[in-house]
Enzyme design. Structure first.
Site, short mmCIF file in Angstrom:
data_model
loop_
_atom_site.label_atom_id
_atom_site.label_comp_id
_atom_site.label_asym_id
_atom_site.label_seq_id
_atom_site.Cartn_x
_atom_site.Cartn_y
_atom_site.Cartn_z
N GLY A 190 0.83 -1.21 0.00
CA GLY A 190 0.00 0.00 0.00
C GLY A 190 0.86 1.24 0.00
O GLY A 190 2.08 1.16 -0.06
N GLU A 210 11.10 -6.60 -0.99
CA GLU A 210 10.79 -7.97 -1.33
C GLU A 210 9.28 -8.16 -1.24
O GLU A 210 8.62 -7.53 -0.42
CB GLU A 210 11.46 -8.88 -0.29
CG GLU A 210 11.72 -10.31 -0.74
CD GLU A 210 12.37 -11.10 0.40
OE1 GLU A 210 13.08 -10.48 1.24
OE2 GLU A 210 12.15 -12.32 0.46
N GLU A 250 4.81 -2.32 -5.91
CA GLU A 250 5.47 -3.04 -4.82
C GLU A 250 5.55 -4.55 -5.00
O GLU A 250 6.39 -5.20 -4.39
CB GLU A 250 4.74 -2.73 -3.49
CG GLU A 250 4.87 -1.25 -3.11
CD GLU A 250 4.28 -0.95 -1.74
OE1 GLU A 250 4.61 0.10 -1.18
OE2 GLU A 250 3.48 -1.76 -1.23
N GLU A 295 -0.11 0.93 -6.44
CA GLU A 295 0.79 0.49 -5.38
C GLU A 295 1.07 -1.02 -5.47
O GLU A 295 2.19 -1.47 -5.26
CB GLU A 295 0.19 0.82 -4.00
CG GLU A 295 0.23 2.31 -3.64
CD GLU A 295 1.64 2.80 -3.27
OE1 GLU A 295 2.56 1.97 -3.14
OE2 GLU A 295 1.81 4.04 -3.15
#
Lengths: 224, 224
Positions: A41, A110, A61, A57
DNA sequence: CATACTATGCGTATATTTTAAGCTAAAATA
DNA sequence: TATTTTAGCTTAAAATATACGCATAGTATG
């Protein structure tokens, strides 16, 4: 009026693989909670909607593009974030992990799947968010056939059954479950079989997308 | 990061009186939408939680103090507010109108109940918010006995029945409804009667608070 | 290669719940 | 006396849920 509240979005994404439900988490690259696991997020920009923000996001990510996403709850307690006042709109998503390769970038060091029985310590109030999401998942699956979002396109009936026993954490009668599911008329039986290990080979099924979404729209309708 | 999104809360409050469901609306004192009707609400301050903000705004704009309030949905489209980017967390509340006297102040010029079949034109995207709230109300009442929040402390059984027919917009079988409701064991029959107009006077009932909330907690529930 | 084993697929019987509705009677007003 | 609303008993049909038996089509094993 002077208001310095920041708005963020978070996404609890569930996937189903190897007969268990997993959640997608990221390892934070920066403070606070640097090196700790968290739900993906981040902050919403001025020019994007909440949904666009979550999707962006997630993409940044974890590398994932999601197609089932719904709003879960908005978390607004005063000290959720040690830096500032941050209010976060949490989303609830489902995907087939097999269809994507994880690739972390930007704020994430990660990205990784964790089975929900083996979770790491989480940042912020993310444990609370996740708990709510699990409750929602369990509630939802009893009255909506979420299998479409979680299983492979073609699957043996036993996969659907295992998904349910796994999410609900209890056994269900195979024969009655099959009867009920097939009765919904949203599964198409294929002329293909799979055999894994011993036992009679299973026929493959597909969700019939049209009938599936029609049923959903009508506001479902079954109890497991 | 530069973010200039403002965060507000809005509250859709339903009440039940004279056999219909009403919503509490305020007439806006300032621009934008000055003089138009809107759902009560306003900006969240830095030092209050979302719930505190809704309660404060409701108190300020309508004079009402609510005890049943739950989060409904968060609205975050880009142009909801003509001034700035405003994201609003909407709440859903229930009260007994008879227990409060409306008194508008601060941003509200006036506060008033509107029956849901006779709504004025609304400001912002408030029509959309209200629509969602009505859907929620109808869904909720079929599996939770909301009567406790909406009816007077003591009421004849027919009031409960009328509440249901009114919210659901369809007739229900009086005998079976009564059987089902009484079967839940959350109503205490009193030794009092009321007579309004002709017909046999009705016995009064009260919700048994303990059993009512116990039932809710257990997540039960029933189907009308 | 016969036999055991296993997961699949289908069917049936029973129990429970839901829905619908008939009927009577009590207690009030018109 | 007629009408209306409440109160409650009762039955029947329909729909759902639950429990479980067993044939089938493969693999695994001696």
């Amino acid at each position: 009026m002077q208001q310095s509240i920041k708005l963020s979005v978070d996404a609890v994404v569930f996937g189903y693989e190897s007969e268990t439900i997993s959640v997608l988490l990221i390892k934070r690259k920066y403070e606070p909670f640097k090196g700790k696991w968290a739900i993906p997020g981040g902050f919403v920009t001025d020019s994007e909607s909440l949904e666009e923000a979550v999707e962006r996001e997630l993409k940044e990510e974890t590398g994932i593009k999601i197609n089932y996403l719904e709003q879960l709850y908005t978390f607004g307690k005063l000290n959720r974030d040690p830096r500032n006042r941050v209010v976060s709109v949490a989303y609830f998503g489902l995907i087939k992990p097999s269809a994507f390769k994880l690739s972390a970038s930007t704020d994430a060091e990660e990205a990784q799947w964790f089975t929900i029985n083996n979770l790491p310590e989480l940042s912020f109030d993310h444990a609370e968010i996740l708990k709510l999401a699990i409750t929602r998942l369990q509630a939802k699956i009893t009255y909506e056939p979420l299998g479409f979002e979680l299983l492979d396109t073609k699957f043996p009936f036993s996969d659907l059954e295992k998904l349910y026993t796994s999410v609900l954490g209890r056994d269900i009668d195979r024969r009655n479950f099959r009867k009920k599911m097939l009765g919904l008329n949203i599964l198409d039986e294929l002329d293909e079989k799979v055999s894994k290990g011993s036992g009679r080979p299973a026929n493959l099924f597909m969700f019939n997308k049209n009938r599936y979404f029609k049923l959903k729209k009508e506001g479902i309708i079954f109890e497991i």
